[in-house]
Design an enzyme around this catalytic site. Structure first.
Site, short mmCIF file in Angstrom:
data_model
loop_
_atom_site.label_atom_id
_atom_site.label_comp_id
_atom_site.label_asym_id
_atom_site.label_seq_id
_atom_site.Cartn_x
_atom_site.Cartn_y
_atom_site.Cartn_z
CB CYS A 11 -0.93 -0.01 1.22
SG CYS A 11 -1.97 1.46 1.37
CB CYS A 68 -0.45 2.34 4.07
SG CYS A 68 -2.08 1.77 3.58
CG ASP A 69 3.35 1.19 4.40
OD1 ASP A 69 2.94 1.65 5.47
OD2 ASP A 69 3.14 0.01 4.04
#
Length: 319
Positions: free
Chosen positions: A145, A148-149
């Protein structure tokens, strides 16, 4: 006799546990079938159990570890009276009400529970490469993701694996942070749409490694590189990257509902007017029905919707 419940929730990620919190506060005494830790699907706590730092979930200014966040979800659901069982739904019968759910390994024998309303929150699993080092470094440089990261890789060189629209979306997003993004694809041409290809080719931070597959991910506590093999020549090389984003697709965890709930072409459960499924009394939330956003916060929001829809449906049924 098999126990009859008002609400059974299958799945315990952000969607399932949010649904549990809301239905428990509505005095519906929900039963949550969490899943099994050894299962590749229906992992208790969902995909966040495989995530380290979560910085984009509202309310946690300094971030929070994925497993800790899901434990807080779980504790909150339990506080309001939700019952959680660490078992996996292996078979369901949605042909008549009350609905029937089995949890025996082979789906045989006496059913575990019957329920007036069912909330499906089984999520989806990222398709992985299956190469050495991937499991060890998941959450430590290996990610599925970018949203997300990506922030953690500011100024670093990273790789994205895949050749579809999702892979190019990830690569383009990651150029906001990374100094260089190498897209590794097993073919000589991309499968992505023309507009996405044009955007990627025009971005000077994206380079392409054609006709190549990843054979291993290197590193002990964090990613230090990936081994890639040219599928034509067989030549192998190490690419020195500190992050690997696997973007080869997702698979919704819908096997147990196959043939009973209407699903789209990609296998995700269809919803109608909120969280309602094609079966009256069955409500669906989270990544099992969302092939676009797939974020913890959107899953939690849809869990709230499913709980409220189920509560109102039960009221109409005279419960």
């Amino acid at each position: 006799m098999t126990e009859l419940r008002d609400v059974v929730i299958v799945g315990s990620g952000p969607a399932g546990l949010t649904a549990a919190i809301y239905t428990a506060r509505a005095n519906l005494s929900p039963l949550v079938l969490e899943g099994e830790p050894s299962s590749t699907s229906d992992q208790p706590g969902g995909q966040l159990m495989l995530t380290t730092e979560v910085e984009n979930f509202p309310g946690f200014v300094d971030g929070i570890q994925g497993p800790e966040l899901m434990q807080r979800f779980r504790d909150q659901a339990s506080r309001f009276g939700a019952e959680l069982q660490t078992v996996k739904a292996t078979r369901v019968d949605l042909s008549s009400r009350p609905f029937t759910v089995w949890t025996s390994p082979d789906g045989s024998g006496e059913p575990a529970v019957t329920t007036r309303a069912l909330i499906v929150a089984t999520g989806a699993q990222s398709l992985m490469l299956g190469v050495p080092g991937e499991d060890l470094l998941l959450g430590h440089g290996v990610s599925t993701c970018a949203t997300c990261d990506g922030f953690f890789f500011r100024g670093q060189e990273i790789a994205v694996i895949g050749g579809g629209d999702s892979a190019l979306e990830e690569a383009l997003f990651l150029t906001r942070f990374a100094s260089k993004v190498t897209l590794v694809h097993r073919r000589k041409e991309l499968r992505a749409s023309k507009i996405m290809q044009d955007r990627a080719f025009a971005n000077e931070r994206i380079s392409f490694r054609w006709s190549s597959v990843v054979t291993a991910i290197q590193g002990e506590t964090s990613v230090t590189g990936i081994a890639v093999r040219d599928v034509d020549s067989g030549a192998e090389e190490i690419l020195p990257v500190s992050g690997v984003f696997v973007a080869i697709g997702h698979r919704p965890n819908t096997d147990v509902f196959s043939g009973q709930l209407e699903m789209g072409d990609t296998g995700y459960v269809r919803t109608f007017g909120g969280s309602r499924s094609s079966v009256d009394g069955v409500f669906v939330c989270g990544d099992v029905q969302d092939d676009v956003y797939q974020q913890a916060i959107t899953a939690a929001g849809s869990g709230c919707m499913a709980a409220m829809d189920a509560e109102r449906w039960l009221e109409v049924q005279g419960r």
